[in-house]
Design an enzyme around this catalytic site. Sequence first.
Site, PDB file in Angstrom:
ATOM      1  N   LYS A 265      14.895  46.305 -27.704  1.00  0.00           N
ATOM      2  CA  LYS A 265      13.634  46.136 -28.004  1.00  0.00           C
ATOM      3  C   LYS A 265      13.339  47.050 -29.589  1.00  0.00           C
ATOM      4  CE  LYS A 265      11.652  44.725 -23.334  1.00  0.00           C
ATOM      5  NZ  LYS A 265      10.743  44.979 -22.009  1.00  0.00           N
TER       6      LYS A 265
ATOM      7  N   LYS B 103      19.414  31.213 -20.593  1.00  0.00           N
ATOM      8  CA  LYS B 103      17.938  31.265 -19.197  1.00  0.00           C
ATOM      9  C   LYS B 103      16.803  30.823 -19.744  1.00  0.00           C
ATOM     10  CE  LYS B 103      16.954  34.971 -16.742  1.00  0.00           C
ATOM     11  NZ  LYS B 103      17.023  36.549 -16.221  1.00  0.00           N
TER      12      LYS B 103
ATOM     13  N   LYS C 211       9.923  31.913 -20.913  1.00  0.00           N
ATOM     14  CA  LYS C 211       8.771  31.911 -21.123  1.00  0.00           C
ATOM     15  C   LYS C 211       8.697  32.477 -22.612  1.00  0.00           C
ATOM     16  CE  LYS C 211       6.592  35.707 -18.531  1.00  0.00           C
ATOM     17  NZ  LYS C 211       6.061  35.820 -17.272  1.00  0.00           N
TER      18      LYS C 211
END
Length: 336
Positions: free
Chosen positions: A114, A196, A199
């Site tokens: 991140k 994977k 969303k």
Amino acid sequence: MSEKKIIFSGAQPSGKMTLGNYLGAIQNWTKLQDEYDCFYSVVDLHAITVPQEAKDLRANTMQLLAQYLACGLDPEKNTIFIQSHVSAHTELMWILNTMTYMGELSRMTQFKDKSQKSEANLNAGLFTYPVLMAADILLYQTDLVPVGEDQKQHLELARDLASRFNNRYSPTFKVPEPFIPKEVGRVMSLQEPTKKMSKSDENENAFILLADDADTIRRKIKRSVTDSLGIINYTDEQPGIKNLLEIYSQLGNKSIEELLSMYEGKGYGVFKEDVAEVIVESLRPIREKYNDLLNNKDYLEQVYAIGADKAERQARKTLRKVYKKVGLIERKYLPR
């Protein structure tokens, strides 16, 4: 205290849940509610480590709560609550912060990822949120935590902090163990089937949302990436077909062998149409209940109010012990 083992898990209200979230987690949660004492939280405090529009966060929180219930989590059997409604989470986090080493947090894989993607928003919350996650877990004297590969490191930190506190002061926290269900549905991206389903994927055709309508599901499955072999087989060399077979198997209650026999000699078009219909019919009752719940705000408020009250009582028991052991004076309340 219940004799049942305690399970804690939570999900961020960062948007609607996908088919991958359902088969990989929520479907399994519903199977645990009779055997375990389960705490399920909408972890809204974790969500604000990245900028949020206030109205969107509120809407997403209610939508996730509604989807928990629509997927079969019974508020009579589980403690379902919103994280920020139980202030003990952040209070325990501060105590645990004082026992967490900078090196431990800097080695967290998710923080590294991140920080590379969000240099403009490299805030302290991104760095320390694994400590909040540890507080989430330890507050409830959790025995078992359902975890995926991406969260194993965070559970290890929670275990280390529990042991560190227990050794420094005296036994206080249970040291939680990972809970790995016997059957875990892993759903891959419809556009990149080696990844994977997520969303957060920029391509909306890569994932199916539990709230998607029938036509949207059919369109996404029709556009799903397969290959040019034209043979329906369960092999790593055909990851797109393999992914669709696994989805069909889990939702249609058929073995892979049965499906291979059913579609021997048949083309991808027919197979995709049937996969789409299995998904549509499996998600239909979830979507209908979800829409009904969103129109019943009073009921949702009742669920999260009762859940917060139950969670608060359990959390405060743990926090009182922690405060006493570290030397904090218990607050006295004036008579009214």
